[in-house]
Write a protein that holds these residues in place. Structure first.
Motif, mmCIF file in Angstrom:
data_model
loop_
_atom_site.group_PDB
_atom_site.id
_atom_site.type_symbol
_atom_site.label_atom_id
_atom_site.label_comp_id
_atom_site.label_asym_id
_atom_site.label_seq_id
_atom_site.Cartn_x
_atom_site.Cartn_y
_atom_site.Cartn_z
ATOM 1 N N VAL A 212 -66.060 21.340 2.786
ATOM 2 C CA VAL A 212 -67.110 20.868 2.783
ATOM 3 C C VAL A 212 -68.117 21.697 1.725
ATOM 4 O O VAL A 212 -69.336 21.224 1.399
ATOM 5 C CB VAL A 212 -68.076 20.897 4.007
ATOM 6 C CG1 VAL A 212 -67.343 19.647 5.017
ATOM 7 C CG2 VAL A 212 -67.958 22.106 4.901
ATOM 8 N N GLU A 213 -67.541 22.849 1.178
ATOM 9 C CA GLU A 213 -68.399 23.732 0.455
ATOM 10 C C GLU A 213 -67.947 23.505 -1.214
ATOM 11 O O GLU A 213 -68.037 24.310 -1.837
ATOM 12 C CB GLU A 213 -68.298 25.194 0.967
ATOM 13 C CG GLU A 213 -69.357 25.364 2.096
ATOM 14 C CD GLU A 213 -68.937 26.332 3.026
ATOM 15 O OE1 GLU A 213 -70.043 26.681 3.837
ATOM 16 O OE2 GLU A 213 -68.010 26.899 3.416
ATOM 17 N N THR A 214 -66.941 22.547 -1.252
ATOM 18 C CA THR A 214 -66.503 22.349 -2.679
ATOM 19 C C THR A 214 -67.918 22.242 -3.578
ATOM 20 O O THR A 214 -67.665 22.845 -4.729
ATOM 21 C CB THR A 214 -65.954 21.086 -2.803
ATOM 22 O OG1 THR A 214 -64.773 20.736 -1.819
ATOM 23 C CG2 THR A 214 -65.374 20.556 -4.187
ATOM 24 N N ARG B 69 -76.750 34.814 7.987
ATOM 25 C CA ARG B 69 -76.354 34.132 9.269
ATOM 26 C C ARG B 69 -75.095 33.290 8.914
ATOM 27 O O ARG B 69 -74.918 32.422 9.757
ATOM 28 C CB ARG B 69 -77.317 33.685 10.369
ATOM 29 C CG ARG B 69 -78.223 34.645 10.520
ATOM 30 C CD ARG B 69 -79.449 34.481 11.435
ATOM 31 N NE ARG B 69 -80.282 35.653 11.491
ATOM 32 C CZ ARG B 69 -81.340 35.640 11.333
ATOM 33 N NH1 ARG B 69 -82.027 34.773 11.257
ATOM 34 N NH2 ARG B 69 -82.278 37.009 11.419
ATOM 35 N N HIS B 70 -74.270 33.729 8.006
ATOM 36 C CA HIS B 70 -73.283 32.641 7.601
ATOM 37 C C HIS B 70 -72.066 33.224 7.135
ATOM 38 O O HIS B 70 -70.973 33.004 7.691
ATOM 39 C CB HIS B 70 -73.876 31.425 6.991
ATOM 40 C CG HIS B 70 -72.780 30.346 6.249
ATOM 41 N ND1 HIS B 70 -72.974 29.377 5.575
ATOM 42 C CD2 HIS B 70 -71.362 30.541 6.258
ATOM 43 C CE1 HIS B 70 -71.967 28.610 5.340
ATOM 44 N NE2 HIS B 70 -70.717 29.378 5.695
ATOM 45 N N GLY B 71 -72.013 33.808 5.926
ATOM 46 C CA GLY B 71 -70.931 34.775 5.229
ATOM 47 C C GLY B 71 -71.281 34.885 3.876
ATOM 48 O O GLY B 71 -72.457 35.207 3.320
ATOM 49 N N ASP C 56 -64.410 33.157 -4.023
ATOM 50 C CA ASP C 56 -64.012 33.397 -2.678
ATOM 51 C C ASP C 56 -65.006 33.270 -1.732
ATOM 52 O O ASP C 56 -66.300 33.846 -1.860
ATOM 53 C CB ASP C 56 -63.499 34.866 -2.639
ATOM 54 C CG ASP C 56 -62.249 35.018 -3.410
ATOM 55 O OD1 ASP C 56 -61.566 34.037 -4.023
ATOM 56 O OD2 ASP C 56 -61.918 36.191 -3.628
ATOM 57 N N HIS C 57 -65.220 32.776 -0.606
ATOM 58 C CA HIS C 57 -65.816 32.661 0.602
ATOM 59 C C HIS C 57 -65.369 32.967 1.929
ATOM 60 O O HIS C 57 -64.301 32.318 2.427
ATOM 61 C CB HIS C 57 -66.416 31.424 0.728
ATOM 62 C CG HIS C 57 -67.442 30.886 1.749
ATOM 63 N ND1 HIS C 57 -68.428 31.972 2.400
ATOM 64 C CD2 HIS C 57 -67.104 30.070 2.902
ATOM 65 C CE1 HIS C 57 -68.959 31.453 3.460
ATOM 66 N NE2 HIS C 57 -68.238 30.212 3.551
ATOM 67 N N THR C 58 -65.965 34.157 2.430
ATOM 68 C CA THR C 58 -65.473 34.526 3.781
ATOM 69 C C THR C 58 -66.664 34.612 4.913
ATOM 70 O O THR C 58 -67.848 34.641 4.466
ATOM 71 C CB THR C 58 -64.727 35.788 4.033
ATOM 72 O OG1 THR C 58 -65.818 36.906 3.465
ATOM 73 C CG2 THR C 58 -63.708 35.924 2.834
ATOM 74 N N HIS C 59 -66.327 34.613 6.272
ATOM 75 C CA HIS C 59 -67.240 35.008 7.126
ATOM 76 C C HIS C 59 -67.008 36.405 7.655
ATOM 77 O O HIS C 59 -66.925 36.736 8.737
ATOM 78 C CB HIS C 59 -67.295 34.051 8.439
ATOM 79 C CG HIS C 59 -67.317 32.554 7.800
ATOM 80 N ND1 HIS C 59 -66.521 31.580 8.537
ATOM 81 C CD2 HIS C 59 -67.968 32.015 6.835
ATOM 82 C CE1 HIS C 59 -67.022 30.498 7.931
ATOM 83 N NE2 HIS C 59 -67.679 30.779 7.252
ATOM 84 N N SER C 60 -67.132 37.266 6.650
ATOM 85 C CA SER C 60 -66.912 38.668 7.019
ATOM 86 C C SER C 60 -67.651 39.195 8.263
ATOM 87 O O SER C 60 -69.197 39.117 8.058
ATOM 88 C CB SER C 60 -67.223 39.473 5.827
ATOM 89 O OG SER C 60 -67.552 40.940 6.095
HETATM 90 ZN ZN ZN Z 1 -68.573 29.215 5.746
#
Ligand code: ZN
Length: 674
Positions: A124-126, A199-201, A138-142
């Motif tokens: 959904v984040e394309t 509050r997401h990543g 790169d996307h993480t919820h660190s």
């Molecule tokens: Zn995310």
């Protein structure tokens, strides 16, 4: 956090993937995605996403600019080329020019522009990935980043730490609007290394996989270092106390309360660290604030149920307390749903039962429709409790609003991430005794194929070890003639699954001898395995089933010998006749609790006790061939272990049938019941 990038490992991956036609771009993407995915402090179970921009030649020889983006249903930790659908870039950039499109339009549009339409749905984040020019994103919820974004002074701290190389974006729900926001801010800023979504990543990007990964690790380390140097205030905890009540009772009571509408697996975990966090005096205040990152809500619900059973010393009081607390939880959840669904009326409420139950001085139960789902939910919750406590030690935890949580929880794109495949026995826990024999194994397989969680036990330790290695079923060594051993197995099942629904009491053994000549010991041994083991298994399971108060099913493998005795099979026939009576007795006495008791009379099943040698012997004795012997029945067909498994399954799912004996022998009029 260690930077795990290794040039040699990357080379190996590129080399291995080249052999199966995967390009260098995609192989590099796979390598660092796996590095990110293997660190639970960055992503958990399907969280996060990564991409690489590249080119691809379609079968019509036209070359397209594309983006390989993580598809839904993949886990970064073990992702491969199949987890990265390729989407054409130009249409993605074009769609970003619009003011708004709905989520459904976005999903359809992404699918329409796939190179291979058989690919999974792109993340959904394309569009966020597409609007960033750098090749690798790169996307993480660190956790370290969330420990700073999820507090009132978060913005101040982040600005100080990350200065102008990162843009910090206030919370916007993932999807098209977030992409628009990112694209707009990205265009306005130069020399960016990444984005922090409040509050997401976090997103990092660069023109090589290594540089983007390095930036991610560097940013997380910066956050970790800051957190490490902060002053910590001690969190007050309640007194530790030993819980008096037995674990099986607690688990079964909870499971009974939760499974009135649908069946769930309740997986239990504990550790001194987890208990000390749950024992925080203000744990309810902390955890009722919400989730640390939006997509956790589908795993944990907006809040957990927190219980303290320190002062309960009998099962009845415990039951009434748990019942009251679960009812309160459900009511609050329904109110939350009604409040935020008002005016929309688009959604149907999800089951209102808690997905996480924390018991002070004991540990955590995580709830799911399958064991796997319950463990994933528990992992996500344990990690987020950890994050919240660490925030409270330094500042105050602040989540997104309950309305924002609701919007994500009931967002169709999030719900699509959950595995919705349902089978007739999903959520049921089934135990098969004598589980490594042909009938036991075939039955276990049948129940598993129909969605149940199946545990097999057998006294043959070697076979159980072999089964454990195959990991097809949970397997324990257990001599069912020992009440202690059986009770221990049930304790393990209670910890892992919360209780039991169906017992398939299948273990048995045949002894041959004329009845007047049999040794007392041999006859007693026969009764031990063919009668008492069933009594032990049934009576122990009944205790849990009664506490669950949600029905239950006992299934006995009896034998046609119970009603149609054979010469020299007296010790077997008499003990099996007693077993038939036992089966009826359970039906009679426990029907009032909704617990059913049924049996199968099987005969001439190849495998199990009927070895090829025995078949040949019996065939010779009857002047026929082995095939003739096996097909010597009314239907003239041989009977297989899978036919017995079908009978057990049919009895388990025939909800109004109890005290029934189903014959599986191809038809034998002497053995038919009258
Ligand atoms: Zn995310």
């Amino acid at each position: 956090m260690k930077n795990l990038f290794d040039q040699n490992n990357l080379k190996k991956i590129i080399f291995n993937f080249k052999k199966i036609g995967v390009t260098r771009d995609l192989a590099e993407r796979i390598y660092t995605s796996r590095l990110l995915g293997s660190n639970p402090n960055l992503v958990l179970h399907g969280g996060g996403n990564t991409s690489v921009k590249s080119q691809i030649k379609d079968i019509d020889n036209i070359t397209h600019d594309i983006i390989y983006i993580k598809g839904s249903g993949s886990d970064l930790g073990n992702i491969d080329q199949k987890g990265f659908p390729a989407v054409k870039m130009n249409p993605l950039l074009k769609i970003m020019e619009k003011n708004f499109i709905t989520d459904e339009q976005m999903v359809h549009y992404l699918r329409k522009n796939l190179i291979d339409i058989a690919s999974p749905n792109p993340s959904v984040e394309t569009l966020v990935h597409a609007s960033i020019k750098e090749k690798f994103v790169d996307h993480t919820h660190s956790n370290a980043i969330l420990k700073i974004t999820d507090r009132p002074d978060g913005l101040k701290v982040l600005n100080k730490l990350f200065g102008k190389n990162f843009i910090i974006i206030p919370y916007v729900m993932p999807g098209y609007l977030l992409s628009k926001k990112v694209s707009e801010l990205y265009k306005q800023n130069k020399d960016l290394k990444g984005l922090i979504l409040f509050r997401h990543g976090i997103f990092t990007f660069a023109d090589t996989a290594k540089a983007s990964y390095d930036r991610m690790i560097e940013a997380c380390n910066k956050a970790e270092k800051y957190l490490k140097n902060e002053k910590i205030k001690k969190i007050n905890t309640i007194k530790s106390k030993k819980i008096e009540l037995g674990f099986k009772d607690i688990a079964a009571t909870l499971r009974g309360e939760l499974c009135s509408k649908r069946d769930y697996i309740l997986n239990f975990r504990t550790s001194s660290k987890l208990v000390s966090m749950i024992n925080s005096k203000n744990i309810k205040d902390y955890l009722n604030k919400g989730v640390v990152t939006p997509d956790h809500v589908i795993r944990t619900k907006p809040t957990p149920l927190i219980l303290n059973i320190d002062n309960y010393i009998n099962s009845k009081d415990l039951k009434s307390y748990i019942s009251k607390e679960v009812a309160k939880f459900k009511k609050n959840y329904i109110n939350y749903f009604n409040k935020f669904n008002k005016g929309k009326n688009l959604f149907r409420i999800l089951d209102s039962v808690p997905q996480i139950i924390l018991i002070q001085n004991l540990g955590m139960f995580s709830i799911g429709r399958t064991l796997k789902e319950s463990i994933v939910n528990g992992d996500v919750s344990e990690s987020s409790i950890h994050t919240i406590i660490e925030i409270e030690e330094r500042s105050k935890f602040k989540s997104i609003s309950k309305k924002d949580i609701f919007d994500v929880e009931y967002w169709s794109l999030e719900q699509a991430k959950l595995n919705k495949s349902e089978s007739p026995l999903t959520g049921k826990v089934v135990l098969v005794t004598g589980g490594t024999g042909t009938i036991g194994y075939s039955t276990a397989q049948k129940f598993k194929d129909n969605g149940a969680e199946v545990i097999i036990i057998d006294k043959d330790h070697k076979k159980i070890i072999k089964e454990s290695k195959k990991a097809e079923f949970e397997a324990f060594t257990c001599d069912v003639t020992s009440r202690k051993e059986f009770s221990n197995v049930l304790s393990k099942i209670s910890i892992k699954y919360g209780g039991i629904d169906i017992l398939i009491s299948n273990a048995g053994s045949a002894f041959q001898s004329p009845i007047a000549e049999i040794e007392d010991k041999d006859l007693r041994d026969s009764f031990d395995i063919n009668f008492f083991s069933h009594q032990i298994a049934a009576s122990e399971c009944i205790k849990i089933m009664k506490t669950q108060n949600n029905g239950g099913c006992l299934l006995f493998n009896i034998s046609k010998q119970a009603i149609n005795p054979g010469k020299n099979f007296g010790s077997y026939g008499t003990s099996k006749a007693a077993l038939l009576a036992l089966c009826k007795q359970y039906a009679l006495e426990y029907g009032q609790y909704g617990i059913r008791s049924n049996g199968v009379n099987a005969d001439r099943i190849l495998g199990g006790m009927l070895t090829k040698q025995l078949v040949n012997d019996r065939a010779k004795a009857r002047n026929t061939t082995a095939e003739g012997y096996l097909k010597g029945n009314l239907l003239k067909q041989s009977v297989d272990p899978s036919d017995v498994a079908d009978a057990f399954f049919n009895l388990a799912t025939s909800k109004k049938t109890t005290a029934a004996i189903l014959t599986v022998d191809g038809g034998n009029i002497e053995a038919s019941l009258r």
